[in-house]
Design a protein around this motif. Structure first.
Motif, PDB file in Angstrom:
ATOM      1  N   ILE A 105      -8.998  47.034  -4.581  1.00 39.33           N
ATOM      2  CA  ILE A 105      -9.567  47.274  -5.899  1.00 39.33           C
ATOM      3  C   ILE A 105      -8.682  48.217  -6.707  1.00 39.33           C
ATOM      4  CG2 ILE A 105     -11.539  48.267  -7.114  1.00 39.33           C
ATOM      5  CD1 ILE A 105     -13.266  47.122  -4.793  1.00 39.33           C
ATOM      6  N   ALA A 106      -8.218  49.283  -6.080  1.00 34.45           N
ATOM      7  CA  ALA A 106      -7.343  50.214  -6.793  1.00 34.45           C
ATOM      8  C   ALA A 106      -6.068  49.504  -7.254  1.00 34.45           C
ATOM      9  CB  ALA A 106      -6.999  51.397  -5.892  1.00 34.45           C
ATOM     10  N   GLY A 107      -5.446  48.777  -6.347  1.00 32.93           N
ATOM     11  CA  GLY A 107      -4.217  48.064  -6.683  1.00 32.93           C
ATOM     12  C   GLY A 107      -4.438  47.018  -7.763  1.00 32.93           C
ATOM     13  N   THR A 108      -5.545  46.285  -7.636  1.00 30.65           N
ATOM     14  CA  THR A 108      -5.839  45.235  -8.616  1.00 30.65           C
ATOM     15  C   THR A 108      -6.050  45.817 -10.002  1.00 30.65           C
ATOM     16  OG1 THR A 108      -6.840  43.827  -6.936  1.00 30.65           O
ATOM     17  CG2 THR A 108      -7.418  43.377  -9.210  1.00 30.65           C
ATOM     18  N   LEU A 109      -6.838  46.874 -10.098  1.00 24.38           N
ATOM     19  CA  LEU A 109      -7.092  47.480 -11.405  1.00 24.38           C
ATOM     20  C   LEU A 109      -5.821  48.093 -11.979  1.00 24.38           C
ATOM     21  CD1 LEU A 109     -10.626  49.059 -10.867  1.00 24.38           C
ATOM     22  CD2 LEU A 109     -10.024  46.967 -12.085  1.00 24.38           C
ATOM     23  N   SER A 137     -10.758  41.780 -12.415  1.00 22.88           N
ATOM     24  CA  SER A 137     -11.901  42.149 -11.581  1.00 22.88           C
ATOM     25  C   SER A 137     -12.486  40.963 -10.841  1.00 22.88           C
ATOM     26  CB  SER A 137     -13.012  42.780 -12.437  1.00 22.88           C
ATOM     27  OG  SER A 137     -12.606  44.022 -12.935  1.00 22.88           O
ATOM     28  N   GLY A 138     -12.012  39.779 -11.164  1.00 20.24           N
ATOM     29  CA  GLY A 138     -12.477  38.589 -10.456  1.00 20.24           C
ATOM     30  C   GLY A 138     -12.101  38.617  -8.983  1.00 20.24           C
ATOM     31  N   LEU A 139     -11.052  39.401  -8.659  1.00 20.52           N
ATOM     32  CA  LEU A 139     -10.632  39.570  -7.268  1.00 20.52           C
ATOM     33  C   LEU A 139     -10.471  38.241  -6.535  1.00 20.52           C
ATOM     34  CD1 LEU A 139     -12.883  42.631  -6.301  1.00 20.52           C
ATOM     35  CD2 LEU A 139     -10.497  42.662  -6.972  1.00 20.52           C
ATOM     36  N   GLY A 140     -10.049  37.228  -7.259  1.00 19.06           N
ATOM     37  CA  GLY A 140      -9.806  35.941  -6.633  1.00 19.06           C
ATOM     38  C   GLY A 140     -10.980  34.969  -6.700  1.00 19.06           C
ATOM     39  N   TRP A 141     -12.135  35.453  -7.081  1.00 15.82           N
ATOM     40  CA  TRP A 141     -13.313  34.589  -7.154  1.00 15.82           C
ATOM     41  C   TRP A 141     -13.308  33.900  -8.520  1.00 15.82           C
ATOM     42  CZ3 TRP A 141     -18.953  36.550  -5.930  1.00 15.82           C
ATOM     43  CH2 TRP A 141     -19.798  35.431  -5.815  1.00 15.82           C
ATOM     44  N   TYR A 142     -12.533  32.824  -8.584  1.00 14.06           N
ATOM     45  CA  TYR A 142     -12.235  32.236  -9.887  1.00 14.06           C
ATOM     46  C   TYR A 142     -13.444  31.624 -10.593  1.00 14.06           C
ATOM     47  CZ  TYR A 142     -11.674  28.248  -6.740  1.00 14.06           C
ATOM     48  OH  TYR A 142     -11.846  27.324  -5.768  1.00 14.06           O
ATOM     49  N   SER A 143     -14.342  31.010  -9.818  1.00  8.39           N
ATOM     50  CA  SER A 143     -15.460  30.337 -10.490  1.00  8.39           C
ATOM     51  C   SER A 143     -16.384  31.336 -11.170  1.00  8.39           C
ATOM     52  CB  SER A 143     -16.235  29.457  -9.508  1.00  8.39           C
ATOM     53  OG  SER A 143     -16.532  30.172  -8.336  1.00  8.39           O
ATOM     54  N   LEU A 144     -16.770  32.372 -10.459  1.00 14.93           N
ATOM     55  CA  LEU A 144     -17.663  33.367 -11.053  1.00 14.93           C
ATOM     56  C   LEU A 144     -16.978  34.124 -12.179  1.00 14.93           C
ATOM     57  CD1 LEU A 144     -20.375  34.840 -11.042  1.00 14.93           C
ATOM     58  CD2 LEU A 144     -19.394  36.474  -9.433  1.00 14.93           C
ATOM     59  N   SER A 145     -15.748  34.521 -11.948  1.00 11.13           N
ATOM     60  CA  SER A 145     -15.014  35.301 -12.935  1.00 11.13           C
ATOM     61  C   SER A 145     -14.864  34.537 -14.245  1.00 11.13           C
ATOM     62  CB  SER A 145     -13.641  35.659 -12.365  1.00 11.13           C
ATOM     63  OG  SER A 145     -12.935  36.435 -13.287  1.00 11.13           O
ATOM     64  N   ALA A 190      -4.855  41.689   1.669  1.00  8.36           N
ATOM     65  CA  ALA A 190      -4.876  42.170   0.284  1.00  8.36           C
ATOM     66  C   ALA A 190      -4.785  41.083  -0.796  1.00  8.36           C
ATOM     67  CB  ALA A 190      -3.779  43.213   0.077  1.00  8.36           C
ATOM     68  N   PRO A 191      -3.826  40.143  -0.710  1.00 13.92           N
ATOM     69  CA  PRO A 191      -3.769  39.162  -1.797  1.00 13.92           C
ATOM     70  C   PRO A 191      -5.048  38.331  -1.908  1.00 13.92           C
ATOM     71  CG  PRO A 191      -2.292  38.531  -0.003  1.00 13.92           C
ATOM     72  CD  PRO A 191      -2.783  39.897   0.304  1.00 13.92           C
ATOM     73  N   ALA A 192      -5.704  38.110  -0.760  1.00 16.07           N
ATOM     74  CA  ALA A 192      -6.894  37.259  -0.745  1.00 16.07           C
ATOM     75  C   ALA A 192      -8.084  37.905  -1.437  1.00 16.07           C
ATOM     76  CB  ALA A 192      -7.262  36.908   0.692  1.00 16.07           C
ATOM     77  N   ALA A 193      -8.200  39.201  -1.329  1.00 21.68           N
ATOM     78  CA  ALA A 193      -9.303  39.966  -1.941  1.00 21.68           C
ATOM     79  C   ALA A 193     -10.652  39.350  -1.571  1.00 21.68           C
ATOM     80  CB  ALA A 193      -9.112  40.075  -3.446  1.00 21.68           C
ATOM     81  N   ALA A 194     -11.417  38.935  -2.570  1.00 19.74           N
ATOM     82  CA  ALA A 194     -12.773  38.451  -2.316  1.00 19.74           C
ATOM     83  C   ALA A 194     -12.799  37.154  -1.525  1.00 19.74           C
ATOM     84  CB  ALA A 194     -13.524  38.250  -3.633  1.00 19.74           C
ATOM     85  N   THR A 195     -11.687  36.435  -1.492  1.00 22.47           N
ATOM     86  CA  THR A 195     -11.681  35.151  -0.783  1.00 22.47           C
ATOM     87  C   THR A 195     -11.469  35.313   0.708  1.00 22.47           C
ATOM     88  OG1 THR A 195      -9.312  34.735  -1.027  1.00 22.47           O
ATOM     89  CG2 THR A 195     -10.744  34.023  -2.822  1.00 22.47           C
ATOM     90  N   SER A 196     -11.231  36.550   1.174  1.00 22.35           N
ATOM     91  CA  SER A 196     -10.915  36.739   2.587  1.00 22.35           C
ATOM     92  C   SER A 196     -12.117  36.506   3.498  1.00 22.35           C
ATOM     93  CB  SER A 196     -10.338  38.134   2.846  1.00 22.35           C
ATOM     94  OG  SER A 196     -11.324  39.138   2.678  1.00 22.35           O
ATOM     95  N   GLU A 197     -13.314  36.315   2.907  1.00 21.03           N
ATOM     96  CA  GLU A 197     -14.468  36.076   3.764  1.00 21.03           C
ATOM     97  C   GLU A 197     -14.661  34.588   4.024  1.00 21.03           C
ATOM     98  OE1 GLU A 197     -18.305  36.509   2.107  1.00 21.03           O
ATOM     99  OE2 GLU A 197     -17.654  36.253   0.044  1.00 21.03           O
ATOM    100  N   ASP A 198     -14.078  33.728   3.166  1.00 18.90           N
ATOM    101  CA  ASP A 198     -14.255  32.295   3.395  1.00 18.90           C
ATOM    102  C   ASP A 198     -12.966  31.484   3.297  1.00 18.90           C
ATOM    103  OD1 ASP A 198     -16.290  32.392   0.409  1.00 18.90           O
ATOM    104  OD2 ASP A 198     -14.108  32.336   0.543  1.00 18.90           O
ATOM    105  N   THR A 199     -12.564  31.138   2.099  1.00 24.41           N
ATOM    106  CA  THR A 199     -11.471  30.168   2.007  1.00 24.41           C
ATOM    107  C   THR A 199     -10.150  30.622   2.606  1.00 24.41           C
ATOM    108  OG1 THR A 199     -11.329  30.849  -0.291  1.00 24.41           O
ATOM    109  CG2 THR A 199     -12.303  28.715   0.141  1.00 24.41           C
TER     110      THR A 199
END
Lengths: 91, 200
Positions: B72-76, B98-106, B151-160
């Motif tokens: 989050i720090a790095g992304t911001l 802030s989407g952190l990789g979650w493209y659909s919601l963001s 790190a690059p995966a961010a929010a996607t690291s839990e699934d895809t």
């Protein structure tokens, strides 16, 4: 939320059942599912009327928004984990 | 894996554009939820089979937050740099990242909070972030450390991106990746709304 619940159900099942012999099949199924998911993502993108015009106009800006935060995240995590994680190298 | 990912994506785009009608494309997205659930169930089994993972939770303690905090720090921070480079407003730039990789919601969130143009940028950039993570994770795991590969995966690291992360790091990373993904995903809407309050 539902996703997390389903995953948790899998965790519980895996923890108590320990289907080690099925590991390979499970791995292959995961790969197929992942490929299918990405494919579906592509389908929904491609079916959008303005996808290709959007791509050219906003593509470069989006790329920068993707790459720079990505790089900064990696550096931040690398520095933090190298300093504070017990096994900072973990490789 | 990377080639399979890119190949699937390109194949899907081409099919969506030239082969499938709008109806069939819609059916695909409907069934993709079920495929996601199946994948998550299978990944859960893999994670659960690894009993040593749960011992590691106790070992990590508060250090489990290192990865999401770094992301989050790095992304911001990166978002702020983009604001300068691309001459967008600061709050809006931060909202995009802030989407952190979650493209659909963001994409949906930013469109409703700002406009369709920025929402499309949010969508595309977070999509690119996920795609680029498929490509970069192997390199990062090899040349930096396993934690950075998340790190690059961010929010996607839990699934895809979890299967890719596990493939190029170790089973021990499963817990960290899932915890990170869950936390990041949870924070996407919170963070996006929060940064939009910055008056610049």
């Amino acid at each position: 939320m539902l996703v997390e619940v389903i995953m948790f159900a899998g965790v519980i099942l895996g923890y108590f059942w320990q289907p080690k012999k099925l590991s390979k099949i499970i791995g292959k199924l995961q790969l197929i599912c992942t490929a299918l998911l990405i494919f579906s993502m592509g389908v929904s993108l491609g079916s959008r009327d303005d996808f290709f015009s959007d791509l050219s106009q906003l593509g470069l800006e989006s790329l920068i928004f993707a790459v720079i935060p990505g790089i900064f995240s990696v550096i931040a995590v690398f520095v933090l984990t190298k300093k504070f994680m017990k096994n900072g190298k973990e490789a | 894996m990377v080639f399979i990912a890119i190949g699937s994506l390109v194949g899907g785009i081409l099919c969506g554009r030239f082969v499938f009608s709008g109806n069939i494309a819609g059916i695909f997205t409907q069934y993709s939820d079920m495929i996601l659930y199946l994948l998550m169930f299978l990944v859960g089994i893999s994670v659960g089979m690894n009993r040593s993972v749960f011992k590691k939770i106790r070992q990590y303690h508060i250090r489990i937050f290192l990865i999401p905090v770094g992301i989050i720090a790095g992304t911001l921070g990166g978002g702020a740099v983009c604001c300068l480079l691309l001459r967008e407003k600061l709050g809006e730039s931060l909202a995009v990242v802030s989407g952190l990789g979650w493209y659909s919601l963001s994409g949906v969130l930013v469109t409703s909070m700002v406009n369709a143009r920025l929402g499309t940028i949010a969508f595309l950039s977070n999509l690119l972030r996920e795609i680029l993570s498929f490509v970069s994770i192997p390199w990062i795991a090899k040349h930096l450390n396993y934690y950075s590969a998340i790190a690059p995966a961010a929010a996607t690291s839990e699934d895809t991106t979890l299967p890719v992360i596990l493939k190029y790091t170790s089973a021990d990373m499963a817990l960290l990746a899932v915890f990170n993904g869950v936390l990041c995903s949870f924070l996407v809407p919170v963070l996006t709304k929060f940064v939009m309050t910055i008056p610049l």
